[in-house]
Design a protein around this motif. Structure first.
Motif, PDB file in Angstrom:
ATOM      1  N   LEU A   1     -14.964  -5.248  -0.178  1.00 28.54           N
ATOM      2  CA  LEU A   1     -15.803  -4.211  -0.779  1.00 28.54           C
ATOM      3  C   LEU A   1     -17.201  -4.741  -1.064  1.00 28.54           C
ATOM      4  CD1 LEU A   1     -13.269  -2.556  -3.276  1.00 28.54           C
ATOM      5  CD2 LEU A   1     -14.032  -1.658  -1.060  1.00 28.54           C
ATOM      6  N   GLY A   2     -17.284  -6.000  -1.517  1.00 31.73           N
ATOM      7  CA  GLY A   2     -18.586  -6.600  -1.787  1.00 31.73           C
ATOM      8  C   GLY A   2     -19.381  -6.821  -0.508  1.00 31.73           C
ATOM      9  N   ARG A   3     -18.717  -7.368   0.518  1.00 31.80           N
ATOM     10  CA  ARG A   3     -19.413  -7.626   1.784  1.00 31.80           C
ATOM     11  C   ARG A   3     -19.928  -6.328   2.412  1.00 31.80           C
ATOM     12  NH1 ARG A   3     -15.015 -11.061   2.683  1.00 31.80           N
ATOM     13  NH2 ARG A   3     -14.067  -9.504   4.066  1.00 31.80           N
ATOM     14  N   SER A   4     -19.139  -5.272   2.285  1.00 29.81           N
ATOM     15  CA  SER A   4     -19.520  -3.990   2.894  1.00 29.81           C
ATOM     16  C   SER A   4     -20.350  -3.121   1.947  1.00 29.81           C
ATOM     17  CB  SER A   4     -18.263  -3.231   3.342  1.00 29.81           C
ATOM     18  OG  SER A   4     -17.369  -3.039   2.258  1.00 29.81           O
ATOM     19  N   GLN A   5     -20.695  -3.701   0.791  1.00 30.19           N
ATOM     20  CA  GLN A   5     -21.574  -3.041  -0.192  1.00 30.19           C
ATOM     21  C   GLN A   5     -21.022  -1.698  -0.672  1.00 30.19           C
ATOM     22  OE1 GLN A   5     -25.693  -2.996   1.064  1.00 30.19           O
ATOM     23  NE2 GLN A   5     -25.589  -5.099   1.827  1.00 30.19           N
ATOM     24  N   GLN A   6     -19.719  -1.628  -0.817  1.00 24.69           N
ATOM     25  CA  GLN A   6     -19.096  -0.443  -1.421  1.00 24.69           C
ATOM     26  C   GLN A   6     -19.077  -0.654  -2.939  1.00 24.69           C
ATOM     27  OE1 GLN A   6     -15.458   1.020   0.609  1.00 24.69           O
ATOM     28  NE2 GLN A   6     -15.851  -0.545   2.197  1.00 24.69           N
TER      29      GLN A   6
ATOM     30  N   THR B   1      -8.373  -0.826   7.235  1.00 25.91           N
ATOM     31  CA  THR B   1      -7.315  -0.291   6.380  1.00 25.91           C
ATOM     32  C   THR B   1      -7.920   0.580   5.284  1.00 25.91           C
ATOM     33  OG1 THR B   1      -5.941  -2.242   6.769  1.00 25.91           O
ATOM     34  CG2 THR B   1      -5.382  -0.884   4.870  1.00 25.91           C
ATOM     35  N   PRO B   2      -7.431   1.799   5.120  1.00 25.50           N
ATOM     36  CA  PRO B   2      -7.981   2.676   4.064  1.00 25.50           C
ATOM     37  C   PRO B   2      -7.850   2.043   2.680  1.00 25.50           C
ATOM     38  CG  PRO B   2      -6.545   3.913   5.553  1.00 25.50           C
ATOM     39  CD  PRO B   2      -6.365   2.459   5.890  1.00 25.50           C
ATOM     40  N   ASN B   3      -8.856   2.230   1.865  1.00 23.18           N
ATOM     41  CA  ASN B   3      -8.809   1.705   0.501  1.00 23.18           C
ATOM     42  C   ASN B   3      -7.589   2.224  -0.259  1.00 23.18           C
ATOM     43  OD1 ASN B   3     -11.138   0.245   0.860  1.00 23.18           O
ATOM     44  ND2 ASN B   3     -12.477   1.739  -0.132  1.00 23.18           N
ATOM     45  N   SER B   4      -7.221   3.451   0.030  1.00 21.62           N
ATOM     46  CA  SER B   4      -6.089   4.055  -0.680  1.00 21.62           C
ATOM     47  C   SER B   4      -4.785   3.319  -0.379  1.00 21.62           C
ATOM     48  CB  SER B   4      -5.950   5.529  -0.301  1.00 21.62           C
ATOM     49  OG  SER B   4      -5.778   5.682   1.102  1.00 21.62           O
ATOM     50  N   ALA B   5      -4.632   2.838   0.867  1.00 16.13           N
ATOM     51  CA  ALA B   5      -3.411   2.111   1.239  1.00 16.13           C
ATOM     52  C   ALA B   5      -3.338   0.783   0.502  1.00 16.13           C
ATOM     53  CB  ALA B   5      -3.370   1.895   2.748  1.00 16.13           C
ATOM     54  N   ILE B   6      -4.478   0.096   0.404  1.00 15.96           N
ATOM     55  CA  ILE B   6      -4.507  -1.192  -0.307  1.00 15.96           C
ATOM     56  C   ILE B   6      -4.275  -0.971  -1.790  1.00 15.96           C
ATOM     57  CG2 ILE B   6      -5.956  -3.159  -0.932  1.00 15.96           C
ATOM     58  CD1 ILE B   6      -7.312  -2.906   1.782  1.00 15.96           C
ATOM     59  N   GLU B   7      -4.919   0.053  -2.342  1.00 19.63           N
ATOM     60  CA  GLU B   7      -4.753   0.344  -3.767  1.00 19.63           C
ATOM     61  C   GLU B   7      -3.292   0.656  -4.078  1.00 19.63           C
ATOM     62  OE1 GLU B   7      -6.836   3.103  -7.240  1.00 19.63           O
ATOM     63  OE2 GLU B   7      -7.335   3.411  -5.130  1.00 19.63           O
ATOM     64  N   GLN B   8      -2.635   1.394  -3.203  1.00 20.44           N
ATOM     65  CA  GLN B   8      -1.225   1.722  -3.393  1.00 20.44           C
ATOM     66  C   GLN B   8      -0.359   0.468  -3.346  1.00 20.44           C
ATOM     67  OE1 GLN B   8       0.473   4.291  -0.392  1.00 20.44           O
ATOM     68  NE2 GLN B   8       2.156   4.943  -1.703  1.00 20.44           N
ATOM     69  N   PHE B   9      -0.648  -0.440  -2.397  1.00 19.76           N
ATOM     70  CA  PHE B   9       0.100  -1.701  -2.296  1.00 19.76           C
ATOM     71  C   PHE B   9      -0.053  -2.521  -3.575  1.00 19.76           C
ATOM     72  CE2 PHE B   9       0.469  -6.212  -1.458  1.00 19.76           C
ATOM     73  CZ  PHE B   9       1.612  -6.313  -0.682  1.00 19.76           C
TER      74      PHE B   9
ATOM     75  N   ALA C   1       9.712  -7.509   3.129  1.00 22.79           N
ATOM     76  CA  ALA C   1       8.903  -6.407   3.667  1.00 22.79           C
ATOM     77  C   ALA C   1       7.483  -6.380   3.097  1.00 22.79           C
ATOM     78  CB  ALA C   1       9.611  -5.073   3.420  1.00 22.79           C
ATOM     79  N   PRO C   2       7.274  -6.668   1.789  1.00 18.43           N
ATOM     80  CA  PRO C   2       5.888  -6.675   1.282  1.00 18.43           C
ATOM     81  C   PRO C   2       4.975  -7.640   2.025  1.00 18.43           C
ATOM     82  CG  PRO C   2       7.444  -6.643  -0.546  1.00 18.43           C
ATOM     83  CD  PRO C   2       8.250  -6.876   0.697  1.00 18.43           C
ATOM     84  N   TYR C   3       5.534  -8.728   2.561  1.00 20.55           N
ATOM     85  CA  TYR C   3       4.700  -9.677   3.307  1.00 20.55           C
ATOM     86  C   TYR C   3       4.134  -9.043   4.571  1.00 20.55           C
ATOM     87  CZ  TYR C   3       5.634 -13.814   0.470  1.00 20.55           C
ATOM     88  OH  TYR C   3       5.664 -14.721  -0.559  1.00 20.55           O
ATOM     89  N   LEU C   4       4.913  -8.153   5.207  1.00 23.78           N
ATOM     90  CA  LEU C   4       4.416  -7.495   6.421  1.00 23.78           C
ATOM     91  C   LEU C   4       3.207  -6.633   6.097  1.00 23.78           C
ATOM     92  CD1 LEU C   4       7.733  -6.444   8.196  1.00 23.78           C
ATOM     93  CD2 LEU C   4       6.311  -8.459   8.615  1.00 23.78           C
ATOM     94  N   SER C   5       3.313  -5.835   5.037  1.00 24.74           N
ATOM     95  CA  SER C   5       2.175  -5.004   4.646  1.00 24.74           C
ATOM     96  C   SER C   5       0.997  -5.860   4.225  1.00 24.74           C
ATOM     97  CB  SER C   5       2.576  -4.056   3.512  1.00 24.74           C
ATOM     98  OG  SER C   5       3.534  -3.120   3.945  1.00 24.74           O
ATOM     99  N   PHE C   6       1.286  -6.940   3.504  1.00 23.31           N
ATOM    100  CA  PHE C   6       0.214  -7.820   3.042  1.00 23.31           C
ATOM    101  C   PHE C   6      -0.563  -8.391   4.225  1.00 23.31           C
ATOM    102  CE2 PHE C   6      -1.289 -12.134   2.336  1.00 23.31           C
ATOM    103  CZ  PHE C   6      -2.157 -11.944   1.278  1.00 23.31           C
ATOM    104  N   PHE C   7       0.146  -8.991   5.176  1.00 24.08           N
ATOM    105  CA  PHE C   7      -0.544  -9.602   6.311  1.00 24.08           C
ATOM    106  C   PHE C   7      -1.222  -8.547   7.185  1.00 24.08           C
ATOM    107  CE2 PHE C   7       2.328 -13.293   5.549  1.00 24.08           C
ATOM    108  CZ  PHE C   7       1.334 -14.243   5.385  1.00 24.08           C
TER     109      PHE C   7
END
Length: 645
Positions: A96-101, A67-75, A52-58
């Motif tokens: 984050l670097g490309r989007s200058q966050q 994808t919200p930063n919070s969702a990635i941070e949680q993963f 299942a983690p592979y599904l979220s990863f891909f």
């Protein structure tokens, strides 16, 4: 290749899959189609499944912009023990670097966890754009000045340096010098645009010398900046040493003072030239190596001094140079063997015999050679097999259930990523047990890697498996090749990984280059599909065995020359055969110019003996293959020698 960069995973037999495995593959298709509603449904149905983690990863990776930063941070937090966590965080930081966050980037970036150059550039840009420090500009300069073309992530640093007038002429010239040393001509030319018109003219003159370094016979104009003149000269001499080392030597001797070289710089160039002369077996190599080693020896120049001594059976020089080696180098089996050979040839046989006795207890190339000298049996020293509790191991390491499922659906690249992560994190005393399990799952390359990491060299059962035995024996019979030799090559080339591909394109079990496969396939009359499908074990074995047979015939049954040619190509091997003498084979092997080929030949010969003992419960003695090399052994050239494996 990144483990998820190829969407064309091998297609498994659907009928053999479980319901969860089929659902997982359907979910992956939905991710590729970006059907978010269907993806959510599959995630719900596969909740709790080991993959299942592979599904979220891909899902997160392919939709990282939305994808919200919070969702990635949680993963990342929830899967911290899974290699997918670090992978996703790496791509997230790039996003984050490309989007200058910048603030989000700095909050999650740790330089100890990520060493990639692009993330270092983003980190510096983040500092400059949020909380500049006194050292931030110095970081920007260091990241710019590498002699390599700037990535998309690093390009803004150049703009920053230009805007703030921090890009000096000396920095540009130094970067050009590094780029020219790397043969990055296009990038060096781009860098020259930062120079004045007069300086660009000097750079154009440098390009001409880079293309034809023999132009250094004419002095460089004195009006060139001193450091630039010196750089042009040094880089030109390095280039010239490949084409005409004698002229390079003459110019260094003649012009070192003219261009302000200090003793260390002059010696460094002479060291490079001496090694070039040695690799080409030039007569002047010995005297120059003697001169260099007398002033300031290095491991490479001493080794080549010894190799030349072996090439010329100069045993007194072997003994003399041996004493200059570092103590840990002296005790290696290689130089212990050659010490014994030198003593044997300088009327000190008793000392030689004692060294041979010590070496003959070892299961390796030099141990077998020493046993031949003593007429003793070879010592294989196998460790006994062990039983492992598979269920306990699978319960302990979360990677193993995932690997089992990934293998079932033929996601081999992802399975390998899991294996590597497991080997890096497992306890050292459990690596052997993991290697047994890898062998049970036919993952022989992983088992071999695991035992190497544990420095367990005596588990012959796992280190020298005999998979694909039927096609190997069939190919051996068809092409009149020793099956143990086939296994020896296979073990060295791929460690039995069927889908492995080298950076230059060598593919499969026997690491065949496509041109080699086509040549030998057409020669033996197989269908094109056979030599186009090199990741197929049977095809690879048939073509690799046929190529070994071809080389063996080409070099008149000399297995050593054929083995060297399999690695380095027949043309090179022909060049290495002495035309003025017959050289004992052990001396020829350890004077092969290429480090890789020298190691390769010794490993394949050693492995062949071991596989003979496993396949036949008996073995040929290594001395049977050590036919003198030179004069009559030179093969006839034909157009096929253009083919190089």
């Amino acid at each position: 290749m990144l483990f998820f960069s190829n969407p064309n995973f091998a297609k498994p037999d659907i009928a053999s899959l479980t319901e969860q495995q089929r659902l997982f593959l359907e979910a992956y298709d939905a991710i590729n189609k970006k059907d978010r509603a269907l993806i959510a449904d599959y995630k719900k149905r596969l909740s709790g499944y080991v993959l299942a983690p592979y599904l979220s990863f891909f899902d997160f990776y392919k939709n990282i912009d939305s994808t919200p930063n919070s969702a990635i941070e949680q993963f990342v937090i929830q899967n911290k023990d899974n290699h997918l966590s670090g992978r996703l965080k790496y791509y997230w930081l790039n996003h984050l670097g490309r989007s200058q966050q910048w603030r989000s980037f700095l909050a999650h970036y740790n330089s100890e966890d990520f060493t990639a150059q692009n993330l270092k550039c983003y980190a510096t840009l983040a500092e400059l754009n949020t909380q500049p420090k006194p050292e931030s500009s110095d970081k920007a300069k260091a990241l710019w000045q590498t002699g390599k073309p700037l990535s998309r992530a690093c390009q803004p640093l150049e703009n920053y340096l230009i805007k703030n007038k921090l890009l000096t002429g000396s920095m540009v010239w130094e970067n050009i010098n590094m780029a020219m040393g790397r043969d990055e001509i296009t990038y060096a030319t781009k860098l020259s645009k930062h120079l004045s018109q007069n300086e660009r003219n000097i750079f154009q003159a440098w390009l001409k010398i880079h293309k034809d370094p023999s132009q250094l016979t004419q002095p460089l104009p004195s009006e060139y900046p001193g450091q630039v003149r010196q750089n042009i000269f040094i880089q030109g001499i390095k280039k010239l040493s490949k084409k005409d080392p004698k002229l390079a030597q003459k110019l260094v001797t003649q012009d070192a003072k003219r261009y302000g070289l200090n003793q260390a710089e002059e010696l460094s160039l002479m060291r490079i030239i001496s090694l070039r002369l040695a690799r080409n077996y030039q007569p002047d190599a010995k005297s120059l190596l003697d001169q260099v080693n007398e002033t300031d020896s290095s491991e490479s120049t001493l080794r080549w001094q010894l190799q030349l001594a072996l090439r010329h059976s100069d045993w007194a020089s072997v003994l003399e140079v041996y004493e200059k080696l570092e103590d840990d180098e002296k005790t290696t089996e290689k130089w212990q063997y050659w010490l014994a050979r030198a003593l044997d040839n300088t009327q000190e046989p008793k000392k030689a015999q004692q060294i041979y006795k010590n070496l003959a207890t070892k299961r390796n190339f030099y141990g077998f050679l020493a046993a031949d000298k003593l007429k003793q049996d070879y010592q294989f020293n196998p460790s006994p097999s062990k039983k492992i509790d598979v269920n306990e191991l699978i319960q302990k390491y979360s990677q193993l259930p995932r690997i089992k499922e990934l293998l079932a659906i033929d996601w081999l690249l992802n399975a390998n990523r899991e294996w590597y992560h497991l080997l890096q994190t497992a306890k050292n005393d459990e690596l052997e047990a993991i290697s047994y399990l890898a062998t049970d799952w036919q993952q022989h390359n992983i088992a071999i890697r695991g035992l190497a990491m544990a420095e367990n060299w005596n588990n012959i059962e796992l280190r020298f498996p005999t998979p694909h035995k039927t096609p190997v024996l069939q190919a051996a019979k068809q092409h009149a090749v020793d099956p143990a030799w086939i296994y020896g090559v296979m073990r060295r080339e791929s460690a039995f990984a069927t889908d492995i591909r080298s950076p230059v394109g060598a593919t499969g079990l026997m690491q065949l280059m496509p041109n080699t496969a086509r040549f030998i396939g057409q020669k033996i009359g197989v269908k094109p599909q056979t030599y186009k499908n090199l990741t197929n074990a049977e095809s690879n074995i048939e073509l690799g065995s046929a190529y070994l047979s071809y080389l063996n015939e080409k070099f008149q049954g000399n297995r050593i020359l054929a083995t060297a040619a399999y690695n380095a190509g027949p043309n090179r091997v022909e060049d290495w055969i002495p035309d003025d003498q017959q050289l004992p084979a052990d001396q020829w092997i350890d004077s092969i110019p290429f480090n890789e080929t020298r190691r390769y030949v010794k490993a394949v010969l050693e492995y062949t003996i071991i596989f003979q003992s496993l396949l036949n419960q008996k073995y040929d003695r290594l001395e049977n293959y050590l036919l003198p090399i030179g004069q009559l052994q030179s093969a006839k050239s034909d157009s096929s020698t253009l083919v190089k494996n």
